[in-house]
Design a protein around this motif. Sequence first.
Motif, mmCIF file in Angstrom:
data_model
loop_
_atom_site.group_PDB
_atom_site.id
_atom_site.type_symbol
_atom_site.label_atom_id
_atom_site.label_comp_id
_atom_site.label_asym_id
_atom_site.label_seq_id
_atom_site.Cartn_x
_atom_site.Cartn_y
_atom_site.Cartn_z
ATOM 1 N N ARG A 1 61.329 112.426 46.076
ATOM 2 C CA ARG A 1 61.009 111.400 47.083
ATOM 3 C C ARG A 1 60.811 112.030 48.459
ATOM 4 O O ARG A 1 60.144 111.452 49.314
ATOM 5 C CB ARG A 1 62.115 110.350 47.131
ATOM 6 N N GLY A 2 61.376 113.211 48.654
ATOM 7 C CA GLY A 2 61.172 113.919 49.910
ATOM 8 C C GLY A 2 59.745 114.414 50.101
ATOM 9 O O GLY A 2 59.364 114.815 51.197
ATOM 10 N N TRP A 3 58.946 114.382 49.050
ATOM 11 C CA TRP A 3 57.536 114.753 49.138
ATOM 12 C C TRP A 3 56.679 113.601 49.659
ATOM 13 O O TRP A 3 55.521 113.805 50.061
ATOM 14 C CB TRP A 3 57.007 115.159 47.761
ATOM 15 N N ALA B 1 53.475 104.829 50.977
ATOM 16 C CA ALA B 1 54.255 105.548 49.969
ATOM 17 C C ALA B 1 54.554 104.680 48.743
ATOM 18 O O ALA B 1 54.871 103.500 48.866
ATOM 19 C CB ALA B 1 55.565 106.044 50.586
ATOM 20 N N GLN C 1 49.346 116.319 61.075
ATOM 21 C CA GLN C 1 50.586 116.596 60.366
ATOM 22 C C GLN C 1 50.306 117.165 58.983
ATOM 23 O O GLN C 1 49.197 117.036 58.464
ATOM 24 C CB GLN C 1 51.431 115.325 60.251
ATOM 25 N N THR D 1 55.009 110.522 51.826
ATOM 26 C CA THR D 1 54.665 110.289 53.214
ATOM 27 C C THR D 1 55.723 109.414 53.883
ATOM 28 O O THR D 1 56.298 108.518 53.254
ATOM 29 C CB THR D 1 53.285 109.610 53.332
ATOM 30 N N SER D 2 55.961 109.668 55.159
ATOM 31 C CA SER D 2 56.922 108.859 55.915
ATOM 32 C C SER D 2 56.331 107.510 56.293
ATOM 33 O O SER D 2 57.060 106.639 56.771
ATOM 34 C CB SER D 2 57.360 109.614 57.175
ATOM 35 N N GLU D 3 55.036 107.327 56.081
ATOM 36 C CA GLU D 3 54.391 106.044 56.347
ATOM 37 C C GLU D 3 54.664 105.129 55.155
ATOM 38 O O GLU D 3 53.943 105.138 54.157
ATOM 39 C CB GLU D 3 52.897 106.230 56.581
ATOM 40 N N THR D 4 55.710 104.357 55.273
ATOM 41 C CA THR D 4 56.213 103.600 54.127
ATOM 42 C C THR D 4 55.224 102.571 53.591
ATOM 43 O O THR D 4 55.318 102.172 52.438
ATOM 44 C CB THR D 4 57.532 102.888 54.492
ATOM 45 N N ALA E 1 51.322 115.031 52.678
ATOM 46 C CA ALA E 1 52.462 114.396 52.022
ATOM 47 C C ALA E 1 51.938 113.605 50.829
ATOM 48 O O ALA E 1 50.759 113.236 50.765
ATOM 49 C CB ALA E 1 53.212 113.481 52.985
#
Length: 218
Positions: A105-107, A115, A205, A109-112, A208
């Motif tokens: 899950r750490g892979w 994801a 960035q 994207t932080s854009e939920t 992801a």
Amino acid sequence: MRRRALLGGVVLAALVALAALAAYLTRDGREPTTHATPNASPVADAPSPNGSSASGSAAPTVHGHGLPAPPVTHDPVAFGKAAATALWAYDTRAYSQPELVTALRGWLTSETKYADPASVDAVVPSPALWKEMAANGQFATAKVAEGHFPDAFARALQTDPGAITQAYVYAVTVSGKQSIAWKGSPAGGAESRVTTLAVQCRPSQSCALVGVMPSVAP
């Protein structure tokens, strides 16, 4: 539901030629796709899928206990190849099933709103299967052969290169081989793998993972 609908609207409007990616990003209440998961028994060789020319690669970073961490790259194909390696490899001797789920899950994207963690979780063996595999000391390694943009996606980008600039989500198809071994059978067995991933690579960035698509796009 709203997250996937929003992502579908963005990508469908931008990449109308890529029906498979749009369908993945817009799915809502449909039954989840069953992804290939490791077996607790030997596997036989299978023919490798045909693919186009290989692109650059980036290996996953290995953290404590051998858990995979994403590489720093702005190349979606290179990231996709590294992600496929991480998704196909595991070691029941070194870490638990929840630890692997957390690492993968750490892979994402932080854009939920983009994801899709459920598609990544589906690739990991269930806790019950993991327990059975761990009793046999089962582990797997992965070797990627090549990665590429699916034909429809590549054509869409060539037709309108600016269409992707809202979400920066790319489809990447990766092929390779997964080798599995366990106690009493160090040679194990191997089988070919192929998957299509959705990868986000914004210019500002590192890439992801968005998720694992429910079907392979050639």
